[in-house]
Write a protein that holds these residues in place. Structure first.
Motif, PDB file in Angstrom:
ATOM      1  N   THR A  11      40.003  44.289  28.290  1.00  0.00           N
ATOM      2  CA  THR A  11      40.611  44.085  29.605  1.00  0.00           C
ATOM      3  C   THR A  11      42.127  44.164  29.476  1.00  0.00           C
ATOM      4  O   THR A  11      42.689  44.037  28.377  1.00  0.00           O
ATOM      5  CB  THR A  11      40.227  42.726  30.216  1.00  0.00           C
ATOM      6  OG1 THR A  11      40.667  41.666  29.344  1.00  0.00           O
ATOM      7  CG2 THR A  11      38.728  42.617  30.434  1.00  0.00           C
ATOM      8  N   ASN A  12      42.749  44.343  30.614  1.00  0.00           N
ATOM      9  CA  ASN A  12      44.207  44.453  30.666  1.00  0.00           C
ATOM     10  C   ASN A  12      44.638  43.819  31.989  1.00  0.00           C
ATOM     11  O   ASN A  12      44.156  44.226  33.045  1.00  0.00           O
ATOM     12  CB  ASN A  12      44.590  45.936  30.611  1.00  0.00           C
ATOM     13  CG  ASN A  12      46.081  46.160  30.624  1.00  0.00           C
ATOM     14  OD1 ASN A  12      46.850  45.350  31.112  1.00  0.00           O
ATOM     15  ND2 ASN A  12      46.500  47.303  30.107  1.00  0.00           N
ATOM     16  N   HIS A  13      45.506  42.817  31.906  1.00  0.00           N
ATOM     17  CA  HIS A  13      45.927  42.126  33.122  1.00  0.00           C
ATOM     18  C   HIS A  13      47.429  42.241  33.303  1.00  0.00           C
ATOM     19  O   HIS A  13      48.191  42.180  32.327  1.00  0.00           O
ATOM     20  CB  HIS A  13      45.533  40.649  33.072  1.00  0.00           C
ATOM     21  CG  HIS A  13      44.063  40.425  33.140  1.00  0.00           C
ATOM     22  ND1 HIS A  13      43.242  40.528  32.039  1.00  0.00           N
ATOM     23  CD2 HIS A  13      43.255  40.131  34.194  1.00  0.00           C
ATOM     24  CE1 HIS A  13      41.989  40.293  32.404  1.00  0.00           C
ATOM     25  NE2 HIS A  13      41.964  40.056  33.708  1.00  0.00           N
ATOM     26  N   ALA A  14      47.844  42.359  34.537  1.00  0.00           N
ATOM     27  CA  ALA A  14      49.264  42.388  34.854  1.00  0.00           C
ATOM     28  C   ALA A  14      49.906  41.051  34.486  1.00  0.00           C
ATOM     29  O   ALA A  14      49.240  40.006  34.532  1.00  0.00           O
ATOM     30  CB  ALA A  14      49.462  42.672  36.338  1.00  0.00           C
ATOM     31  N   ALA A  15      51.169  41.099  34.144  1.00  0.00           N
ATOM     32  CA  ALA A  15      51.881  39.880  33.754  1.00  0.00           C
ATOM     33  C   ALA A  15      51.856  38.831  34.861  1.00  0.00           C
ATOM     34  O   ALA A  15      51.818  37.633  34.588  1.00  0.00           O
ATOM     35  CB  ALA A  15      53.321  40.227  33.380  1.00  0.00           C
ATOM     36  N   SER A  16      51.840  39.296  36.096  1.00  0.00           N
ATOM     37  CA  SER A  16      51.877  38.383  37.242  1.00  0.00           C
ATOM     38  C   SER A  16      50.617  37.523  37.363  1.00  0.00           C
ATOM     39  O   SER A  16      50.635  36.488  38.031  1.00  0.00           O
ATOM     40  CB  SER A  16      52.083  39.173  38.535  1.00  0.00           C
ATOM     41  OG  SER A  16      51.052  40.125  38.688  1.00  0.00           O
ATOM     42  N   VAL A  17      49.528  37.950  36.722  1.00  0.00           N
ATOM     43  CA  VAL A  17      48.263  37.203  36.847  1.00  0.00           C
ATOM     44  C   VAL A  17      47.706  36.753  35.508  1.00  0.00           C
ATOM     45  O   VAL A  17      46.703  36.042  35.462  1.00  0.00           O
ATOM     46  CB  VAL A  17      47.193  38.044  37.583  1.00  0.00           C
ATOM     47  CG1 VAL A  17      47.712  38.514  38.934  1.00  0.00           C
ATOM     48  CG2 VAL A  17      46.734  39.226  36.731  1.00  0.00           C
ATOM     49  N   ARG A  18      48.345  37.164  34.432  1.00  0.00           N
ATOM     50  CA  ARG A  18      47.826  36.843  33.103  1.00  0.00           C
ATOM     51  C   ARG A  18      47.752  35.339  32.914  1.00  0.00           C
ATOM     52  O   ARG A  18      48.687  34.600  33.224  1.00  0.00           O
ATOM     53  CB  ARG A  18      48.734  37.477  32.049  1.00  0.00           C
ATOM     54  CG  ARG A  18      48.080  37.713  30.707  1.00  0.00           C
ATOM     55  CD  ARG A  18      48.963  38.601  29.862  1.00  0.00           C
ATOM     56  NE  ARG A  18      49.062  39.942  30.446  1.00  0.00           N
ATOM     57  CZ  ARG A  18      50.147  40.710  30.363  1.00  0.00           C
ATOM     58  NH1 ARG A  18      51.227  40.271  29.743  1.00  0.00           N
ATOM     59  NH2 ARG A  18      50.153  41.906  30.910  1.00  0.00           N
ATOM     60  N   GLY A  19      46.620  34.910  32.393  1.00  0.00           N
ATOM     61  CA  GLY A  19      46.404  33.475  32.205  1.00  0.00           C
ATOM     62  C   GLY A  19      45.793  32.793  33.416  1.00  0.00           C
ATOM     63  O   GLY A  19      45.331  31.656  33.321  1.00  0.00           O
ATOM     64  N   ARG A  20      45.796  33.454  34.549  1.00  0.00           N
ATOM     65  CA  ARG A  20      45.209  32.883  35.766  1.00  0.00           C
ATOM     66  C   ARG A  20      43.973  33.667  36.220  1.00  0.00           C
ATOM     67  O   ARG A  20      43.056  33.083  36.806  1.00  0.00           O
ATOM     68  CB  ARG A  20      46.237  32.871  36.905  1.00  0.00           C
ATOM     69  CG  ARG A  20      47.483  32.073  36.608  1.00  0.00           C
ATOM     70  CD  ARG A  20      48.377  31.947  37.845  1.00  0.00           C
ATOM     71  NE  ARG A  20      48.858  33.241  38.320  1.00  0.00           N
ATOM     72  CZ  ARG A  20      48.616  33.708  39.545  1.00  0.00           C
ATOM     73  NH1 ARG A  20      47.904  33.019  40.408  1.00  0.00           N
ATOM     74  NH2 ARG A  20      49.110  34.895  39.900  1.00  0.00           N
ATOM     75  N   PHE A  21      43.969  34.961  35.999  1.00  0.00           N
ATOM     76  CA  PHE A  21      42.871  35.818  36.416  1.00  0.00           C
ATOM     77  C   PHE A  21      42.124  36.309  35.185  1.00  0.00           C
ATOM     78  O   PHE A  21      42.726  36.587  34.144  1.00  0.00           O
ATOM     79  CB  PHE A  21      43.377  37.042  37.177  1.00  0.00           C
ATOM     80  CG  PHE A  21      43.956  36.769  38.540  1.00  0.00           C
ATOM     81  CD1 PHE A  21      44.259  35.488  38.977  1.00  0.00           C
ATOM     82  CD2 PHE A  21      44.214  37.834  39.404  1.00  0.00           C
ATOM     83  CE1 PHE A  21      44.795  35.251  40.229  1.00  0.00           C
ATOM     84  CE2 PHE A  21      44.751  37.613  40.659  1.00  0.00           C
ATOM     85  CZ  PHE A  21      45.039  36.328  41.075  1.00  0.00           C
ATOM     86  N   THR A  22      40.812  36.416  35.313  1.00  0.00           N
ATOM     87  CA  THR A  22      40.018  37.054  34.272  1.00  0.00           C
ATOM     88  C   THR A  22      39.092  38.084  34.908  1.00  0.00           C
ATOM     89  O   THR A  22      38.644  37.910  36.049  1.00  0.00           O
ATOM     90  CB  THR A  22      39.181  36.037  33.486  1.00  0.00           C
ATOM     91  OG1 THR A  22      38.325  35.334  34.395  1.00  0.00           O
ATOM     92  CG2 THR A  22      40.052  35.056  32.752  1.00  0.00           C
ATOM     93  N   THR A  23      38.812  39.117  34.152  1.00  0.00           N
ATOM     94  CA  THR A  23      37.972  40.218  34.634  1.00  0.00           C
ATOM     95  C   THR A  23      36.772  40.349  33.716  1.00  0.00           C
ATOM     96  O   THR A  23      36.927  40.340  32.491  1.00  0.00           O
ATOM     97  CB  THR A  23      38.774  41.526  34.645  1.00  0.00           C
ATOM     98  OG1 THR A  23      39.955  41.335  35.429  1.00  0.00           O
ATOM     99  CG2 THR A  23      37.958  42.652  35.253  1.00  0.00           C
ATOM    100  N   SER A  24      35.610  40.466  34.300  1.00  0.00           N
ATOM    101  CA  SER A  24      34.392  40.608  33.512  1.00  0.00           C
ATOM    102  C   SER A  24      33.473  41.637  34.163  1.00  0.00           C
ATOM    103  O   SER A  24      33.631  41.978  35.335  1.00  0.00           O
ATOM    104  CB  SER A  24      33.675  39.262  33.364  1.00  0.00           C
ATOM    105  OG  SER A  24      33.322  38.740  34.633  1.00  0.00           O
ATOM    106  N   LYS A  25      32.526  42.084  33.392  1.00  0.00           N
ATOM    107  CA  LYS A  25      31.659  43.173  33.839  1.00  0.00           C
ATOM    108  C   LYS A  25      30.228  42.881  33.426  1.00  0.00           C
ATOM    109  O   LYS A  25      29.982  42.468  32.292  1.00  0.00           O
ATOM    110  CB  LYS A  25      32.148  44.462  33.188  1.00  0.00           C
ATOM    111  CG  LYS A  25      31.658  45.750  33.780  1.00  0.00           C
ATOM    112  CD  LYS A  25      32.245  46.907  32.977  1.00  0.00           C
ATOM    113  CE  LYS A  25      32.027  48.220  33.678  1.00  0.00           C
ATOM    114  NZ  LYS A  25      32.196  49.361  32.776  1.00  0.00           N
ATOM    115  N   ASP A  26      29.313  43.086  34.340  1.00  0.00           N
ATOM    116  CA  ASP A  26      27.893  42.974  34.037  1.00  0.00           C
ATOM    117  C   ASP A  26      27.275  44.340  34.287  1.00  0.00           C
ATOM    118  O   ASP A  26      26.922  44.675  35.424  1.00  0.00           O
ATOM    119  CB  ASP A  26      27.258  41.902  34.920  1.00  0.00           C
ATOM    120  CG  ASP A  26      25.827  41.595  34.536  1.00  0.00           C
ATOM    121  OD1 ASP A  26      25.153  42.472  33.951  1.00  0.00           O
ATOM    122  OD2 ASP A  26      25.366  40.486  34.834  1.00  0.00           O
TER     123      ASP A  26
END
Length: 126
Positions: free
Chosen positions: A58-73
């Protein structure tokens, strides 16, 4: 034809949490990287996060890193964006998008994406 539908948006209080879902139909997400983008009124579209086709990266923007997580099923053909510690600046229309990829990494550049959902509104209230 791959189609994407976002759900889970709504009104949430400052500091709260929300989970967005991106459900795919028509093709398997096994072969697609998925990205989450957002656009607030008067602002440019921002690539929030992405997840590789395997779900291993995964790759998260700095503005959301640590607050948002992305997962896939991949079995359910769904990608999730879990958002926590929401701020007023997170208010936007959120879109999921896909591009065909077998790469281990994903990119958050909108131009790479070939399929887009219709978007779901997220509003963070104080």
């Amino acid at each position: 034809q791959l189609q994407l539908v976002e759900s889970g948006g709504g009104l949430v209080q400052l500091g709260g949490s929300l989970r967005l879902s991106c459900t795919a139909s028509g093709l398997s997400l096994d072969n697609y990287a998925i990205g989450w983008f957002r656009q607030a009124p008067g602002k440019e579209r921002e690539g929030v996060s992405c997840i590789s086709s395997s779900g291993g990266s995964t790759n998260h923007a700095a503005s959301v890193r640590g607050r948002f997580t992305t997962s896939k099923d991949n079995a359910k053909n769904v990608v999730y964006l879990q958002m926590s510690s929401l701020k007023s600046e997170d208010t936007a229309v959120y879109y999921c998008a896909a591009y065909r990829s077998s790469q281990a990494l994903c990119v958050r550049k909108g131009d790479e994406y070939t399929h887009w959902g219709q978007g779901t509104q997220v509003t963070v209230s104080s």
